[in-house]
Motif scaffolding. Structure first.
Motif, mmCIF file in Angstrom:
data_model
loop_
_atom_site.group_PDB
_atom_site.id
_atom_site.type_symbol
_atom_site.label_atom_id
_atom_site.label_comp_id
_atom_site.label_asym_id
_atom_site.label_seq_id
_atom_site.Cartn_x
_atom_site.Cartn_y
_atom_site.Cartn_z
ATOM 1 N N TYR A 23 0.841 -1.193 0.000
ATOM 2 C CA TYR A 23 0.000 0.000 0.000
ATOM 3 C C TYR A 23 0.874 1.239 0.000
ATOM 4 C CZ TYR A 23 -3.727 -3.195 0.874
ATOM 5 O OH TYR A 23 -4.614 -4.228 0.737
ATOM 6 N N GLU A 24 0.287 2.352 -0.486
ATOM 7 C CA GLU A 24 0.966 3.644 -0.487
ATOM 8 C C GLU A 24 0.240 4.583 0.462
ATOM 9 O OE1 GLU A 24 1.339 5.276 -4.433
ATOM 10 O OE2 GLU A 24 1.805 3.299 -5.251
ATOM 11 N N ILE A 25 0.996 5.480 1.058
ATOM 12 C CA ILE A 25 0.443 6.501 1.937
ATOM 13 C C ILE A 25 -0.217 7.568 1.061
ATOM 14 C CG2 ILE A 25 0.989 8.180 3.746
ATOM 15 C CD1 ILE A 25 1.536 5.138 4.434
ATOM 16 N N ILE A 26 -1.450 7.951 1.377
ATOM 17 C CA ILE A 26 -2.174 8.958 0.595
ATOM 18 C C ILE A 26 -1.848 10.396 1.030
ATOM 19 C CG2 ILE A 26 -4.461 9.843 -0.020
ATOM 20 C CD1 ILE A 26 -5.466 6.919 0.209
ATOM 21 N N PRO A 27 -1.940 10.739 2.336
ATOM 22 C CA PRO A 27 -1.694 12.136 2.712
ATOM 23 C C PRO A 27 -0.204 12.486 2.701
ATOM 24 C CG PRO A 27 -2.181 10.845 4.662
ATOM 25 C CD PRO A 27 -2.350 9.927 3.474
ATOM 26 N N ASP A 28 0.109 13.764 2.880
ATOM 27 C CA ASP A 28 1.510 14.206 2.905
ATOM 28 C C ASP A 28 2.307 13.509 4.001
ATOM 29 O OD1 ASP A 28 1.113 15.854 0.745
ATOM 30 O OD2 ASP A 28 0.713 17.626 1.976
ATOM 31 N N THR A 29 1.695 13.302 5.164
ATOM 32 C CA THR A 29 2.326 12.535 6.247
ATOM 33 C C THR A 29 1.261 11.674 6.921
ATOM 34 O OG1 THR A 29 1.995 14.263 7.914
ATOM 35 C CG2 THR A 29 4.111 14.264 6.739
ATOM 36 N N LEU A 30 1.684 10.557 7.469
ATOM 37 C CA LEU A 30 0.808 9.655 8.208
ATOM 38 C C LEU A 30 1.610 9.056 9.349
ATOM 39 C CD1 LEU A 30 -1.944 8.197 8.431
ATOM 40 C CD2 LEU A 30 -0.993 6.409 6.958
ATOM 41 N N ASN A 31 1.036 9.107 10.551
ATOM 42 C CA ASN A 31 1.740 8.586 11.727
ATOM 43 C C ASN A 31 1.712 7.060 11.762
ATOM 44 O OD1 ASN A 31 2.339 11.148 12.728
ATOM 45 N ND2 ASN A 31 0.402 11.275 13.817
ATOM 46 N N LEU A 32 2.873 6.480 11.990
ATOM 47 C CA LEU A 32 3.010 5.056 12.284
ATOM 48 C C LEU A 32 3.053 4.974 13.806
ATOM 49 C CD1 LEU A 32 3.494 2.201 11.062
ATOM 50 C CD2 LEU A 32 5.929 2.640 11.351
ATOM 51 N N ARG A 33 2.123 4.240 14.409
ATOM 52 C CA ARG A 33 1.970 4.223 15.873
ATOM 53 C C ARG A 33 2.293 2.854 16.475
ATOM 54 N NH1 ARG A 33 -0.780 8.771 17.616
ATOM 55 N NH2 ARG A 33 -1.669 10.022 15.940
ATOM 56 N N ASN A 34 2.599 2.856 17.775
ATOM 57 C CA ASN A 34 2.967 1.610 18.446
ATOM 58 C C ASN A 34 1.766 0.766 18.853
ATOM 59 O OD1 ASN A 34 2.081 3.166 20.630
ATOM 60 N ND2 ASN A 34 3.663 2.397 22.003
ATOM 61 N N LYS A 35 0.555 1.349 18.799
ATOM 62 C CA LYS A 35 -0.665 0.582 19.062
ATOM 63 C C LYS A 35 -1.790 1.152 18.204
ATOM 64 C CE LYS A 35 -1.908 3.108 23.264
ATOM 65 N NZ LYS A 35 -2.220 2.978 24.686
ATOM 66 N N PRO A 36 -2.841 0.373 17.962
ATOM 67 C CA PRO A 36 -3.909 0.789 17.052
ATOM 68 C C PRO A 36 -4.889 1.779 17.676
ATOM 69 C CG PRO A 36 -4.357 -1.400 17.877
ATOM 70 C CD PRO A 36 -3.016 -1.000 18.408
ATOM 71 N N LYS A 45 6.839 9.385 11.274
ATOM 72 C CA LYS A 45 5.931 10.083 10.370
ATOM 73 C C LYS A 45 6.253 9.605 8.958
ATOM 74 C CE LYS A 45 4.735 14.182 12.950
ATOM 75 N NZ LYS A 45 3.326 13.862 13.085
ATOM 76 N N MET A 46 5.346 8.822 8.395
ATOM 77 C CA MET A 46 5.555 8.304 7.053
ATOM 78 C C MET A 46 5.176 9.383 6.041
ATOM 79 S SD MET A 46 4.183 4.402 7.564
ATOM 80 C CE MET A 46 2.539 4.882 8.070
ATOM 81 N N GLN A 47 5.788 9.331 4.862
ATOM 82 C CA GLN A 47 5.594 10.350 3.836
ATOM 83 C C GLN A 47 4.668 9.865 2.724
ATOM 84 O OE1 GLN A 47 7.017 13.435 4.405
ATOM 85 N NE2 GLN A 47 7.484 12.405 6.332
ATOM 86 N N LYS A 48 4.047 10.820 2.034
ATOM 87 C CA LYS A 48 3.163 10.525 0.898
ATOM 88 C C LYS A 48 3.879 9.590 -0.080
ATOM 89 C CE LYS A 48 0.630 12.740 -2.822
ATOM 90 N NZ LYS A 48 -0.771 12.959 -2.550
ATOM 91 N N ASP A 49 3.167 8.608 -0.579
ATOM 92 C CA ASP A 49 3.643 7.607 -1.541
ATOM 93 C C ASP A 49 4.638 6.604 -0.955
ATOM 94 O OD1 ASP A 49 2.047 8.767 -3.547
ATOM 95 O OD2 ASP A 49 3.649 10.140 -4.115
ATOM 96 N N GLU A 50 4.946 6.706 0.330
ATOM 97 C CA GLU A 50 5.800 5.693 0.963
ATOM 98 C C GLU A 50 5.066 4.357 0.916
ATOM 99 O OE1 GLU A 50 8.044 4.853 5.229
ATOM 100 O OE2 GLU A 50 7.431 6.882 4.722
ATOM 101 N N ILE A 51 5.810 3.289 0.717
ATOM 102 C CA ILE A 51 5.244 1.942 0.594
ATOM 103 C C ILE A 51 5.241 1.250 1.958
ATOM 104 C CG2 ILE A 51 5.509 -0.328 -0.511
ATOM 105 C CD1 ILE A 51 4.859 1.927 -2.476
ATOM 106 N N TYR A 94 -6.255 6.037 5.013
ATOM 107 C CA TYR A 94 -5.178 6.830 4.427
ATOM 108 C C TYR A 94 -4.216 6.001 3.578
ATOM 109 C CZ TYR A 94 -6.841 10.278 7.765
ATOM 110 O OH TYR A 94 -7.622 11.153 8.469
ATOM 111 N N LEU A 95 -4.644 4.796 3.209
ATOM 112 C CA LEU A 95 -3.818 3.914 2.384
ATOM 113 C C LEU A 95 -4.528 3.601 1.075
ATOM 114 C CD1 LEU A 95 -2.775 1.241 5.045
ATOM 115 C CD2 LEU A 95 -1.481 3.250 4.328
ATOM 116 N N LYS A 96 -3.741 3.367 0.023
ATOM 117 C CA LYS A 96 -4.314 2.905 -1.244
ATOM 118 C C LYS A 96 -3.437 1.762 -1.759
ATOM 119 C CE LYS A 96 -1.853 6.217 -4.177
ATOM 120 N NZ LYS A 96 -1.994 7.317 -5.119
ATOM 121 N N PRO A 97 -4.036 0.820 -2.480
ATOM 122 C CA PRO A 97 -3.235 -0.287 -3.027
ATOM 123 C C PRO A 97 -2.127 0.237 -3.931
ATOM 124 C CG PRO A 97 -5.572 -0.752 -3.235
ATOM 125 C CD PRO A 97 -5.455 0.684 -2.804
#
Length: 103
Positions: A23-36, A45-51, A94-97
């Motif tokens: 999957y790719e990140i859709i927004p400019d940044t997306l937080n990767l967290r230690n719990k859901p 902080k993951m970046q847009k289009d990061e896999i 916030y993810l797309k295939p």
């Protein structure tokens, strides 16, 4: 082994749990967290289009999207792994295939 899951309103059925879904990140940044949860500590902080690679499906949740006039998003928390082997949780709305496949 057959299992079914949903990511960002898309249904997937897999025969082999070893198969990797990218999957790719859709927004400019997306937080990767230690719990859901929004209360989970931000690992990165993951970046847009990061896999990211799908790992596990968590609970369904509703969160506020402050970038879209406080709209309510319904989705699921998913455990993912980055291509640098960082593992954590993010919200699937916030993810797309991705067409990415390792060489």
């Amino acid at each position: 082994c057959l299992f079914m899951y949903h990511i960002n309103n898309q249904s997937f059925t897999a025969i082999n749990k070893k198969k990797e879904y990218y999957y790719e990140i859709i927004p400019d940044t997306l937080n990767l967290r230690n719990k859901p949860s929004l209360q989970g500590k931000v690992i990165k902080k993951m970046q847009k289009d990061e896999i990211v690679i799908f790992n596990n499906l968590g609970e369904t949740d509703n969160i506020r999207d402050y970038s879209k006039e406080y709209s309510l998003l319904t989705g699921s928390w998913v455990k993912v792994k980055t291509l640098k082997n960082e593992t954590g949780w993010c919200f699937d709305a916030y993810l797309k295939p991705s067409q990415y496949r390792p060489e």
